[in-house]
Design an enzyme around this catalytic site. Structure first.
Site, PDB file in Angstrom:
ATOM      1  N   ARG A 165     -12.017  11.585   2.419  1.00 13.70           N
ATOM      2  CA  ARG A 165     -10.723  11.928   2.675  1.00 13.70           C
ATOM      3  C   ARG A 165     -10.011  11.045   1.788  1.00 13.70           C
ATOM      4  NH1 ARG A 165      -8.534  10.215   8.840  1.00 13.70           N
ATOM      5  NH2 ARG A 165      -9.745   8.443   8.694  1.00 13.70           N
ATOM      6  N   ASP A 448      -8.950   1.602  13.447  1.00 14.18           N
ATOM      7  CA  ASP A 448      -8.410   1.795  12.190  1.00 14.18           C
ATOM      8  C   ASP A 448      -6.871   2.106  12.203  1.00 14.18           C
ATOM      9  OD1 ASP A 448      -7.779   4.363  13.220  1.00 14.18           O
ATOM     10  OD2 ASP A 448      -9.281   5.286  11.979  1.00 14.18           O
TER      11      ASP A 448
END
Length: 528
Positions: A165, A448
């Site tokens: 990613r 996150d």
């Protein structure tokens, strides 16, 4: 400063960096920047215009100009590629050495190797993450824990498939400049990986594969597709070798799922329900629109509330209509030594994953190796020996724009406890992020950047819409937020001085008159 033709690397020297910052990689970065950089900036400006239109009373809807794409039943995405046919459990995490070994050995089918929300853009992390992936593909990586236990990779056929990613379109990479201009972090992550570890994946027949974050339109997907075409041609890689799964984690993208698949169709590997960023996007997009778009405390918003059900069911229907994988959301729970806490959390995860499997998802995410077995068990109970359930079309699903935007029916209150939690989590996360950690265990959950974004955005929205807290009766004001910030910082481990930079950054993005689109932008400026 190390010049390479018209490319400048301004970051400090990192050991072994020449193995990934190769002349070929930097040349591809330069070409991508020159050919696509201006379009990237135009598309980011288009995001701002859309938000301004909504602030002025506009709304979102399915695009009339792309109706023919949605109504044409004949097109499909490319068949699933080797290594990502069976995706019943995917583990996510940053690309540090320990996570790389543990994720690949976890028993998950896929590892999302994250340069985005679970990582930080510290220059050392950017370079070392690419080196760790190269070492993993070359099987030269190992890790020794603090207790002296050594970890090495299992046999190749037992390892998770690596899917990278890169950073979102909005984030620059300030340590690389092309023709005097800062370049896109997305294109740096993509180009460096593709020319090094990605090339090795091609040789092994298992990649290169990517997860594409934060997109808001099919035109942004078209930009990625053009990057793929350009890079494959430049490197002599057969067209269609690259495959990408798009995270549908913004509310505008939810109205363009089919168009996004269409733009990437020869490179598409499906869509993912990026639930936490989806909540963040709703708050950000409709932040000035008052009570009809006001979410309660973030921990009370479940996947079963009406707008989330509409979003996830539409995603499964869209993917399976076009022959693509539908991947479910994150289980952020981290197993602990508390049996009672584990039992309660495992029950919630089991219910969540059971709902996803029964709804037709082909797999789902976990944040910790300790959750891989449970997720595998649940999806296997539905899939059996089948690698996926793409053939299960959800023609019974019919989702309207009104259902996707039905925020007002979400049950729950805005409370002082919720406000304190947002402040606590936001500052703890920012302190870790500024220190180089992108995935942080806080209150038993793996947090996150997405959860930090929700936290600060809710504070901003509640403050600027004069919300009154249900439990204390106080109105959310700048003074209240500042007081609670001081109180929460005083409860955190260490000295308040340890949180000075994080506290300042949080207040900058939570109580300012203007809204900062991404907290990572000013935080990145504070980072060396």
């Amino acid at each position: 400063m190390t010049p390479t033709r018209t490319v400048e690397i301004t970051g400090a020297q990192v050991d072994r960096q020449d193995e990934v910052l190769t002349p070929e990689a930097l040349e591809l970065v330069a070409r991508l920047h020159r050919e696509l950089g201006a379009r990237r900036l135009e598309l980011l400006q288009a995001r701002g215009r859309r938000v301004a239109e909504i602030a002025a009373g506009g709304t979102l809807d399915f695009l009339p100009e792309t109706a023919s794409i949605r109504e044409d039943d004949s097109w499909r995405v490319a068949p699933a590629a080797p290594g990502i046919v069976d995706r019943r459990v995917e583990i996510t995490g940053p690309t540090d050495r320990k996570m790389t070994v543990n994720a690949l050995n976890s028993g998950a089918k896929v590892w999302l190797a994250d340069f985005e929300d679970a990582n930080t853009p510290r220059w050392e992390s950017v370079v070392e993450g690419q080196l760790n992936l190269l070492d993993a593909i070359n099987r030269t990586i190992d890790f020794t824990a603090e207790n002296g236990k050594a970890y090495t990779l299992r046999p190749d056929d037992e390892l998770a498939t690596i899917v990278v990613r890169p950073r979102g379109w909005h984030l620059p990479e300030k340590h690389i400049r092309v023709d005097g201009e800062a370049v896109s972090g997305s294109l740096v992550d993509f180009a460096v990986y593709l020319t090094t570890a990605g090339r090795r994946q091609v040789e092994k027949g298992l990649g290169p594969y990517f997860y594409l974050p934060k997109m808001e339109s099919h035109l942004e997907a078209r930009l990625w597709n053009d990057a793929f075409l350009l890079a494959q041609e430049a490197l002599g890689i057969p067209r269609g070798t690259i495959r990408a799964t798009v995270l549908i984690e913004t509310i505008p993208a939810a109205f363009e799922m089919e168009e996004i698949l269409y733009e990437l169709r020869e490179h598409s590997a499906g869509l993912n329900a990026g639930r936490w960023d989806f909540m963040f996007s709703i708050i950000k997009t409709f932040r000035t629109r008052g009570a009809d778009f006001m979410l309660p405390d973030r921990n009370t918003v479940t996947m079963t509330v009406p707008f989330m059900r509409a979003y996830t069911e539409l995603l499964v229907r869209t993917c399976h209509k076009r022959g693509a994988h539908a991947i479910g959301g994150m289980a952020a729970f981290i197993p602990s030594k508390d049996p009672a806490a584990n039992e309660a959390a495992f029950a919630k995860v089991r219910a969540d994953k059971t709902r996803e499997a029964n709804d037709g998802f082909d797999g789902s995410w976990v944040a910790h190796p300790g959750m891989v077995e449970l997720c595998t068990e649940i999806f296997t109970s539905v899939l059996g020996d089948r690698p996926n359930q793409i053939d299960r079309r959800r023609d019974d699903v019919h989702v309207t724009a009104e259902q996707l935007l039905d925020i007002a029916s979400t049950p729950g209150d805005v409370t002082e406890a919720g406000l304190r939690n947002n402040i606590n989590v936001g500052i703890q996360y920012l302190a870790a992020w500024l220190g180089g950690l992108g995935a942080v265990a806080i209150h038993g959950l793996m947090e996150d950047a997405a959860t930090a974004e929700i936290s600060r955005s809710q504070v901003w929205q509640w403050l600027h819409n004069d919300v009154v807290l249900a439990d204390s009766g106080e109105k959310v004001t700048r003074e209240l937020v500042e007081r609670l910030v001081e109180e929460e910082v005083a409860t955190l481990p260490g000295s308040p001085a340890d949180y000075a930079e994080a506290r300042a950054t949080f207040l900058e993005v939570a109580i300012a008159d203007g809204y900062v689109d991404f907290l990572t932008l000013p935080a990145y400026e504070r980072m060396p």
